[in-house]
Design an enzyme around this catalytic site. Structure first.
Site, short mmCIF file in Angstrom:
data_model
loop_
_atom_site.label_atom_id
_atom_site.label_comp_id
_atom_site.label_asym_id
_atom_site.label_seq_id
_atom_site.Cartn_x
_atom_site.Cartn_y
_atom_site.Cartn_z
N ILE A 160 0.84 -1.21 0.00
CA ILE A 160 0.00 0.00 0.00
C ILE A 160 0.88 1.25 0.00
O ILE A 160 0.66 2.18 -0.79
CB ILE A 160 -0.98 0.00 1.20
CG1 ILE A 160 -1.93 -1.20 1.10
CG2 ILE A 160 -1.77 1.32 1.25
CD1 ILE A 160 -2.84 -1.39 2.31
N THR A 238 -4.59 5.76 6.86
CA THR A 238 -5.50 4.78 6.25
C THR A 238 -5.18 3.38 6.78
O THR A 238 -5.67 2.40 6.23
CB THR A 238 -5.35 4.75 4.71
OG1 THR A 238 -3.96 4.58 4.39
CG2 THR A 238 -5.88 5.99 4.05
N ALA A 239 -4.34 3.31 7.82
CA ALA A 239 -3.88 1.99 8.30
C ALA A 239 -4.78 1.50 9.43
O ALA A 239 -5.74 0.75 9.17
CB ALA A 239 -2.43 2.08 8.71
N ARG A 240 -4.50 1.91 10.64
CA ARG A 240 -5.34 1.54 11.79
C ARG A 240 -5.34 2.69 12.78
O ARG A 240 -4.29 3.31 13.03
CB ARG A 240 -4.79 0.29 12.48
CG ARG A 240 -5.06 -1.01 11.74
CD ARG A 240 -6.55 -1.38 11.67
NE ARG A 240 -6.77 -2.65 11.00
CZ ARG A 240 -7.06 -2.78 9.70
NH1 ARG A 240 -7.18 -1.72 8.92
NH2 ARG A 240 -7.25 -3.99 9.20
N ASP A 264 -9.14 7.83 7.93
CA ASP A 264 -10.14 6.84 7.49
C ASP A 264 -10.33 5.76 8.55
O ASP A 264 -11.23 4.93 8.44
CB ASP A 264 -9.64 6.19 6.18
CG ASP A 264 -10.63 5.18 5.60
OD1 ASP A 264 -11.83 5.53 5.50
OD2 ASP A 264 -10.23 4.06 5.25
N GLU A 269 -13.04 2.53 16.61
CA GLU A 269 -14.09 2.73 15.61
C GLU A 269 -15.16 1.62 15.71
O GLU A 269 -14.83 0.50 16.11
CB GLU A 269 -13.49 2.75 14.20
CG GLU A 269 -12.84 1.46 13.76
CD GLU A 269 -12.16 1.56 12.39
OE1 GLU A 269 -11.48 2.55 12.11
OE2 GLU A 269 -12.33 0.61 11.61
N HIS A 287 -13.71 4.37 7.47
CA HIS A 287 -12.99 3.14 7.11
C HIS A 287 -13.48 2.56 5.78
O HIS A 287 -14.02 1.45 5.73
CB HIS A 287 -13.12 2.09 8.24
CG HIS A 287 -12.04 1.03 8.17
ND1 HIS A 287 -11.59 0.34 9.26
CD2 HIS A 287 -11.34 0.54 7.11
CE1 HIS A 287 -10.66 -0.53 8.90
NE2 HIS A 287 -10.48 -0.43 7.59
N ILE A 288 -13.25 3.35 4.72
CA ILE A 288 -13.69 2.90 3.40
C ILE A 288 -12.51 2.67 2.45
O ILE A 288 -12.68 2.63 1.24
CB ILE A 288 -14.70 3.88 2.76
CG1 ILE A 288 -14.10 5.30 2.63
CG2 ILE A 288 -16.00 3.91 3.54
CD1 ILE A 288 -14.92 6.22 1.73
N GLY A 289 -11.31 2.50 3.03
CA GLY A 289 -10.11 2.33 2.20
C GLY A 289 -10.28 1.27 1.12
O GLY A 289 -9.89 1.47 -0.03
N SER A 290 -10.86 0.15 1.48
CA SER A 290 -10.96 -0.94 0.50
C SER A 290 -12.37 -1.05 -0.10
O SER A 290 -12.68 -2.04 -0.77
CB SER A 290 -10.59 -2.27 1.16
OG SER A 290 -11.51 -2.58 2.20
C1 DGY Z 1 -7.80 -4.27 5.72
O1 DGY Z 1 -7.88 -5.15 4.87
O2 DGY Z 1 -7.00 -4.37 6.66
C2 DGY Z 1 -8.70 -3.10 5.57
O3 DGY Z 1 -8.53 -2.16 6.55
C3 DGY Z 1 -10.14 -3.55 5.52
O4 DGY Z 1 -10.85 -2.57 4.89
#
Ligand code: DGY
Length: 321
Positions: A160, A238-240, A264, A269, A287-290
């Site tokens: 990523i 965008t990680a955690r 995100d 959360e 949390h819509i990264g994926s």
């Molecule tokens: C993941 O795969 O870790 C993502 O955060 C899920 O959307």
């Protein structure tokens, strides 16, 4: 004919994934698994061979220890596996898999969206417009910063992180990174390696967090480290959520030391530190990264590939434990 294996799925799947899962397995869907009691998952997993687990479902040590012995694999529907107590799984002899790579492009897009949204005040501007408060245009109206030509610091240069770097190069950003190990030249693509997080922070006009959540990265972006960012820096995560100390970031956003943030993911959360909600200079996403049809389908398929491999006695490609 051999009997189909039984899998417990902790929530909805994308349509094509659900179809494939039902064709190959006896599927039980545990609705509301993320809010259910610690006993509900082991109970629902009785006589099941595996669990296909979503990222919002926390398989704690207690839950894993209470799982029936029939459960031999947990296929996580995510690249991150911080929702699973890996030590407990290891002790119980349960295999754990994840879904790397397939979500990298979608997540990198969200990182760039957050960078731009935070730098150009997109959230604030949209809220103003929707409130009917757009009265006139002036030279100093909604002025932000542009990210082109600035230094981007990436914490975690995995798949990523490298996608974020690639997109940011297109915006003329200068790429710096910190990673546990320095990348080979062909993967670095001219990015500047910093062997400590501190050294990276000092050159990060924009900071993008792309590392996994582990005991070593929990609250990695703490008050002391935030102080090392250049004044007016932008922080993107965008990680955690728990990689960031929320109270410290909120204070830095209030003082202006951090000019803006794009987030995100959040500690705890879907509950969010209310301090963020009171600030105009944060651009927030749930949390819509994926979250694209293609990516979520690919993630589900990859989780099924791992289950298929495991049950056909092959080694699953994405084995973590
Ligand atoms: C993941 O795969 O870790 C993502 O955060 C899920 O959307």
């Amino acid at each position: 004919m051999t009997e189909k294996k039984r899998i417990l799925v902790t929530g909805a799947l994308m349509p094509a994934v659900g179809e494939r899962a039902r064709a190959c397995y006896n599927v039980t869907v545990l609705e509301g698994a993320s809010e259910s009691s610690a006993e509900a998952i082991p109970k629902a997993a009785q006589d099941h061979d595996g669990i296909l687990c979503h990222v919002n479902v926390h398989l704690t040590g207690d839950i894993i220890r209470a799982l029936p012995h029939s459960v031999k694999i947990i296929a996580n529907h995510a690249v991150g596996v911080d929702n699973i107590d890996l030590d407990a799984a290891r002790e119980k002899g349960i295999v754990v898999t994840n879904t790397p790579e397939v979500l990298s492009a979608a997540t990198a897009e969200i990182a760039i969206l957050l960078m731009l949204g935070a730098a150009r005040r997109a959230g604030e501007a949209e809220r103003l417009l929707r409130r009917g408060d757009w009265k006139s245009w002036s030279v100093d109206f909604m002025v932000g910063t542009e990210i082109s030509g600035r230094r981007l610091g990436i914490v975690g240069m995995g798949d990523i992180g490298r996608r974020v770097a690639k997109a940011a190069r297109g915006l003329d950003m200068e790429i710096h990174y910190h990673n546990r190990r320095r990348l080979p030249e062909d993967k670095e693509q001219g990015a500047v390696f910093h062997d400590t997080v501190e050294a990276l922070l000092e050159v990060s006009d924009v900071l993008s967090i792309n590392c996994p959540l582990t005991p070593a990265t929990r609250y990695l972006l703490n008050r002391e480290r935030i102080a090392r960012l250049p004044p007016g820096a932008i922080v993107v995560n965008t990680a955690r959520g728990p990689i960031v100390d929320d109270a410290a970031l909120i204070d830095a956003l209030r003082s202006g030391h951090v000019a803006a943030a794009g987030l995100d993911v959040f500690d705890g959360e879907p509950r969010i530190n209310p301090g963020y909600l009171a600030l105009e200079n944060v651009f927030l996403l749930p949390h819509i990264g994926s979250a694209t049809v293609r990516t979520r389908t690919a993630m589900g398929m990859r989780a099924l590939d791992n289950l298929d491999a495991f049950f056909s006695a092959a080694s699953p490609r994405d084995r973590v434990v």
